[in-house]
Design an enzyme around this catalytic site. Structure first.
Site, short mmCIF file in Angstrom:
data_model
loop_
_atom_site.label_atom_id
_atom_site.label_comp_id
_atom_site.label_asym_id
_atom_site.label_seq_id
_atom_site.Cartn_x
_atom_site.Cartn_y
_atom_site.Cartn_z
N ILE A 109 47.44 25.19 12.12
CA ILE A 109 46.21 25.82 11.62
C ILE A 109 46.55 26.67 10.39
O ILE A 109 46.52 27.90 10.44
CB ILE A 109 45.52 26.67 12.72
CG1 ILE A 109 45.36 25.88 14.02
CG2 ILE A 109 44.15 27.14 12.22
CD1 ILE A 109 44.81 26.69 15.19
N PRO A 110 46.89 26.00 9.27
CA PRO A 110 47.14 26.77 8.04
C PRO A 110 45.87 27.52 7.63
O PRO A 110 44.76 26.95 7.68
CB PRO A 110 47.50 25.69 7.02
CG PRO A 110 47.92 24.51 7.83
CD PRO A 110 47.09 24.58 9.08
N HIS A 111 46.02 28.78 7.26
CA HIS A 111 44.86 29.58 6.92
C HIS A 111 45.23 30.63 5.88
O HIS A 111 46.40 30.99 5.74
CB HIS A 111 44.28 30.24 8.17
CG HIS A 111 45.28 31.08 8.91
ND1 HIS A 111 46.18 30.53 9.79
CD2 HIS A 111 45.54 32.40 8.89
CE1 HIS A 111 46.94 31.49 10.30
NE2 HIS A 111 46.58 32.64 9.76
N ALA A 112 44.21 31.10 5.17
CA ALA A 112 44.42 32.11 4.14
C ALA A 112 43.08 32.75 3.79
O ALA A 112 42.02 32.24 4.17
CB ALA A 112 45.04 31.49 2.89
#
Length: 153
Positions: A63-66
């Site tokens: 779950i890559p997030h930014a």
């Protein structure tokens, strides 16, 4: 209550990639094309977050997030990888399901709620299996959108 994040049909794809960096690059491209964001900014933010620690969630999920300034509310993209890719996940399993999330820069609790919603979705064994086995991108989108709509009601 409204949905925790926006996911458009064009933001759900099955793709063959061969590395974690290729996955992040594809996420940035998809965010850029689907939500009219700057690819380089998105890639830089996703990469910065990943350097803090892997967003490999376990069980073949990442779950890559930014947080990004040009986003008004949380937006998501979903990749199903044709073959698993190493992602430095806590359980050392390569990932094949990748849920990307971008939230507004100042979105503290909103970002956390969206992450929690995605996390719950991806921990569900039936959903995990259905996403892995869906015949095409339209079916993938329908599966996810159905859950988003249910939780928003």
């Amino acid at each position: 209550m409204t949905a925790q994040f926006i996911l458009l049909p064009d933001a759900v794809v099955t793709v063959k990639l061969d590395s974690k960096s290729a996955v992040l690059d594809m996420l940035a491209s998809l965010f850029a094309s689907t939500y009219s964001l700057d690819k380089d900014t998105v890639l830089a933010r996703l990469t910065e977050r990943e350097q803090l620690g892997s967003t490999g969630f376990g069980r073949g999920v990442a779950i890559p997030h930014a947080r990004v300034a040009d986003v008004e509310r949380p937006v998501a993209v979903f990749l199903r990888l044709a073959s698993p890719v190493g992602f430095d996940a806590a359980d050392d399993m390569p990932v094949s399901l990748v849920f990307g999330l971008l939230s507004p820069e100042q979105a503290g609790v909103v970002h956390l709620h969206a992450l929690a919603a995605i996390s719950r979705l991806m921990r569900d064994d039936k959903m995990h299996a259905a996403l892995s086995e869906a015949p095409n991108d339209e079916a993938l989108y329908a599966l996810i959108a159905n859950v988003i709509d249910r939780t928003a009601a």
